[in-house]
Design a protein around this motif. Structure first.
Motif, short mmCIF file in Angstrom:
data_model
loop_
_atom_site.label_atom_id
_atom_site.label_comp_id
_atom_site.label_asym_id
_atom_site.label_seq_id
_atom_site.Cartn_x
_atom_site.Cartn_y
_atom_site.Cartn_z
N LEU A 41 19.73 89.79 54.35
CA LEU A 41 18.53 89.40 53.60
C LEU A 41 17.60 88.52 54.43
O LEU A 41 16.39 88.77 54.47
CB LEU A 41 18.94 88.67 52.32
CG LEU A 41 17.78 88.08 51.48
CD1 LEU A 41 16.80 89.17 51.07
CD2 LEU A 41 18.31 87.34 50.27
N GLU A 84 16.99 92.63 44.97
CA GLU A 84 15.79 91.83 44.63
C GLU A 84 14.72 92.76 44.03
O GLU A 84 13.70 93.06 44.64
CB GLU A 84 15.25 91.14 45.89
CG GLU A 84 16.23 90.20 46.56
CD GLU A 84 16.49 88.95 45.71
OE1 GLU A 84 15.65 88.63 44.84
OE2 GLU A 84 17.52 88.30 45.93
N CYS A 123 10.98 91.52 43.80
CA CYS A 123 10.17 91.63 45.03
C CYS A 123 9.71 93.07 45.25
O CYS A 123 8.56 93.32 45.62
CB CYS A 123 10.99 91.17 46.24
SG CYS A 123 11.43 89.42 46.22
N TYR A 181 14.23 95.64 49.63
CA TYR A 181 14.44 94.63 48.59
C TYR A 181 15.28 95.17 47.43
O TYR A 181 16.09 94.43 46.85
CB TYR A 181 13.10 94.09 48.09
CG TYR A 181 12.50 93.06 49.03
CD1 TYR A 181 13.16 91.87 49.29
CD2 TYR A 181 11.29 93.29 49.67
CE1 TYR A 181 12.63 90.93 50.16
CE2 TYR A 181 10.74 92.36 50.55
CZ TYR A 181 11.42 91.18 50.79
OH TYR A 181 10.89 90.25 51.66
#
Length: 610
Positions: free
Chosen positions: A151, A185, A188, A180
Motif C-alpha cells: 500500500l 480501499e 479511494c 486501490y
C-alpha cells in the motif's frame, strides 16, 4: 510445419550473410539494409522461441548490428513477452542510455511474468538515473505495487504520478483505481473513478472486473447497473465479469437476467461468455442446467470441461466429475491444472483416497509444466487425506513436500484435526500456523473449537487471550439469500432485518415440529461454557437458519431455497436443514466455504461426509 521450414531457411540465409559480411568486412549501405530486413523478418518469425531469439542476438553481434535500436528494441520486447527475463535483463543492462520505452518494456515483462518486485526495482533505478517517465511507465509500476500488496509503495507511486502531472491520463487513473480496490480501499477507487474526465468502457470494465475478483461482487453488480443507467453499452468483458459476480454471490435470478440481456444484445456468441454462464450455474448449485448448457455449446475448450468437473466436485457429485474427466480424456482434450484440482476435489469429497493418490502421482511425474502440482493441489491432497482420517499420513505428506508449505496447506490439516478431534496433532499444527500467520483468526478458532468440544475450557480461554494479544479478529459468520434481485444478508443472532419477528416466529414453529420428531440440538457446536438452554438459544439463531426461515416465508413453494454461507456449516445446522427439507417438502441448496449441500427429503448430497 511451415513455420519451421521458413525459420530454418531464414536462419541459413542470415547466418551465411552475416559470415560473409564479417569475413569481407563489407559495410556498404546496401548490404546493411538487406541485413536489417533479414533480421526484421527473422525476429518476426522466431518471436515465440526463446532459444532462437538468443541465437538471433548472437547474429546481431556478429553482423555488427547490435547498435541498431529498432532491432534491439524488437528483440527485447520479444524476450520479455516470452518470459525470458534473465536474458532480457542482461540485454537491457548492456544498453547505453535506453529510452523510456525500453524501461517500460522491461518493467512490463517483469509484471507480466509475475516478478513485480523487480519491476519496482527497475523503476527505482530509472528514477535514480533521472530518466523521466512517460504516461506508459506508471501503469506497469502501479500494477507491480498492487500485485505485491504494498500500500505505501502504491501511495508513493501515486505521488509521483501527481508530480509528473499524469493523474488525468485515462490508463494511469484506471490502474490506480484497480490498485486501490485490490488494497480494499474502495473509497479511494470510487473517488478516482468519479473524478474521471472521461469514463470509457475500459474504465467501467476495469472497475467491475476488479471488484468481482477481489471479493466485492455486490459492488461489481452495482456498477454494472450504474453503467447501464449512464448510457454505456457493455461488451463481452462486462458480461463475463457480471456473470462471475452472480456466481460468487449465488444470485442465479440476476445472472439469468444478465445473460438474457447479453443474448438480446448479441453478446452471447463468445465462448468466454458461455464459460462464465456455465460457471455461474455451477456456483449456484444447478448442475442439471449447467449440463444442458454444456451439451448445447457449439464449441468447448479446456475451461468448459474444467468448469463442469469442478462444478460436479463442489456439488457433491464426485462420480459424475470423474466420469466427465474420463470422457474429456477420451475426446483428446488436454487437461490443465484446474482440471486436476477438480478431480482431486471430487476424490476428497467422496473419500476416494486411492484414486486421489493415482491422480496426484500422475501430475507429479508429468513433464507437462501446466499440470505439475501447485500449492493448491498439495492442499487438496492434505484435505483428502485429512477428511478420510489419515491425519498422520497427511502430516508426513506435508513434511515431504518439495515446496515450502504455506498456511493454507497447514490450515487444511488443522481443519481435519478439528473434524476428527485429534487434539495432539492439532496443537502441533496450530503452533506452526501461529508462527506463519499469527493474525489469521480462523486458525485460533479451530484450535479453540477442538478444546471446547473436549471440555477443556481453560485452554479455550488461553487461545482467546492469545487472539486478543495478536489482534486476530474472528470472521463473522453470515448467510445470504437472493429474493427478487435483492440480496438479503443474515448474521448469527441478528434481529435487524425488517422481517425479524416473522423470521423468529417461523424458526420457533419449525423447531417445535422438529423436536416432536425427535430432534435434539447438537450443543457441542456451541463453543461457550454456558448452560444448555442458552446454548440452544444461540444455535437456533445461526445465520443459515435465519436465511432458511426468511426464504420459507417469502419465496414460492415451487422454487428451491438457495443459501450462501461464508464459513463451514456446523453440524446442528446441517441436521436442521435435512429435517426442514423433509417437513416442508422444499429442496434447500446451501453453499458453504468448502462445498455445496443439497438437502432433499431429509437427506444431504454430502451423505454426512463433509
Amino acid at each position: 510445419m511451415l513455420w519451421r521450414e521458413r525459420s530454418t531457411k531464414l536462419f541459413h540465409f542470415a547466418h551465411n550473410f552475416a559470415c560473409l559480411l564479417h569475413t569481407r568486412g563489407s559495410s556498404t549501405d546496401q548490404s546493411l539494409s538487406i541485413t536489417k530486413q533479414a533480421f526484421a523478418k527473422l525476429l518476426q518469425s522466431c518471436s515465440s522461441h526463446p532459444n532462437q531469439l538468443r541465437q538471433l542476438h548472437a547474429l546481431l553481434l556478429t553482423a555488427g548490428l547490435s547498435i541498431k535500436n529498432a532491432l534491439i528494441t524488437q528483440l527485447l520486447a520479444s524476450l520479455a513477452l516470452l518470459g525470458d527475463m534473465s536474458y532480457a535483463r542482461q540485454l537491457f543492462d548492456e544498453m547505453h542510455k535506453p529510452r523510456p520505452f525500453l524501461w517500460n518494456t522491461i518493467m512490463k515483462g517483469y509484471v507480466k511474468n509475475g516478478i513485480p518486485d523487480e519491476a519496482i526495482s527497475v523503476y527505482g533505478k530509472m528514477r535514480h538515473l533521472g530518466v523521466r517517465p512517460d504516461p506508459f511507465t506508471f501503469p506497469f509500476v502501479i500494477k507491480a505495487c498492487a500485485e505485491l500488496a504494498e500500500l505505501y509503495a502504491g501511495l508513493g507511486v501515486h505521488g509521483h504520478v501527481l508530480k509528473h502531472g499524469l493523474e488525468f491520463v485515462s490508463v494511469v487513473r484506471t490502474e490506480l483505481m484497480i490498485m486501490y480496490v485490490k488494497f480494499g480501499e474502495l473509497g479511494c477507487a470510487e473517488f478516482l473513478f468519479g473524478s474521471m474526465v472521461e469514463r470509457d468502457l475500459v474504465a467501467w470494465n476495469a472497475l467491475i472486473s476488479v471488484c468481482m475478483q477481489t471479493g466485492f461482487s455486490s459492488k461489481a453488480l452495482q456498477y454494472f447497473r450504474e453503467m447501464g443507467k449512464a448510457g454505456y453499452k457493455p461488451d463481452s468483458v462486462t458480461i463475463v465479469a457480471a456473470l462471475s459476480a452472480c456466481g460468487h454471490l449465488g444470485c442465479l435470478g440476476t445472472g439469468v437476467e444478465i445473460y438474457e440481456f447479453a443474448r438480446e444484445e448479441g453478446l452471447d456468441s463468445n465462448i468466454i461468455v458461455h464459460n462464465a454462464r456455465l460457471d455461474m450455474y455451477a456456483k449456484c448449485g444447478d448442475m442439471d442446467k449447467a449440463l444442458d448448457l454444456f451439451d448445447e455449446m457449439p464449441k468447448r475448450n479446456v475451461i468448459s470441461w474444467s468448469t463442469m468437473i469442478v462444478g460436479y466436485a463442489i456439488n457433491g457429485e464426485s462420480e459424475k466429475a470423474l466420469a466427465l474427466f474420463s470422457r474429456m480424456k477420451n475426446q483428446g482434450i488436454q487437461p490443465n491444472y484446474v482440471t486436476f484440482l477438480g478431480v482431486l476435489s471430487a476424490c476428497s469429497h467422496s473419500g476416494r483416497v486411492n484414486e486421489g493418490w493415482k491422480c496426484f502421482n500422475f501430475m507429479a511425474q508429468s513433464d507437462e509444466k501446466n499440470i505439475q502440482p501447485r500449492k493448491e493441489h498439495y492442499a487438496c491432497m492434505v484435505d483428502l487425506l485429512g477428511r478420510a482420517g489419515h491425519l498422520q499420513e497427511a502430516y508426513n505428506f506435508i513434511k515431504s513436500m518439495p515446496i515450502e508449505p504455506d498456511p493454507g496447506i497447514w490450515g487444511a490439516l488443522l481443519g481435519a484435526c478439528a473434524v476428527h478431534r485429534n487434539i495432539k496433532l492439532g496443537q502441533l499444527v496450530a503452533d506452526l500456523l501461529f508462527k506463519l500467520a499469527p493474525e489469521t483468526a480462523s486458525y485460533h478458532v479451530l484450535l479453540s473449537n477442538m478444546y471446547a468440544a473436549a471440555g477443556r475450557w481453560r485452554c479455550v480461554e488461553k487461545v482467546r487471550q492469545r487472539m486478543k494479544k495478536k489482534g486476530a479478529r474472528k470472521v463473522a459468520a453470515y448467510s445470504s439469500v437472493e429474493l427478487n434481485g435483492e440480496i438479503h444478508v443474515f448474521y448469527g443472532g441478528d434481529n435487524s432485518h425488517p422481517q425479524s419477528a416473522s423470521i423468529l416466529a417461523k424458526l420457533e414453529d419449525l423447531l417445535k415440529q422438529m423436536k416432536s420428531e425427535g430432534y435434539i440440538p447438537e450443543t457441542d457446536y456451541v463453543f461457550h461454557d454456558v448452560e444448555d438452554e442458552e446454548k440452544e438459544s444461540t444455535l437456533s439463531t445461526h445465520s443459515e437458519k435465519l436465511a432458511v426461515a426468511f426464504s420459507l416465508i417469502n419465496g414460492s413453494t415451487k422454487f428451491q431455497i438457495r443459501v450462501m454461507k461464508n464459513l463451514r456449516i456446523c453440524g446442528d445446522c446441517h441436521t436442521f436443514c435435512k429435517l426442514v427439507s423433509r417437513i416442508t417438502m422444499r429442496e434447500i441448496i446451501m453453499r458453504d466455504k468448502n462445498r455445496f449441500h443439497h438437502f432433499k427429503n431429509g437427506f444431504c448430497s454430502c451423505k454426512d461426509f463433509w
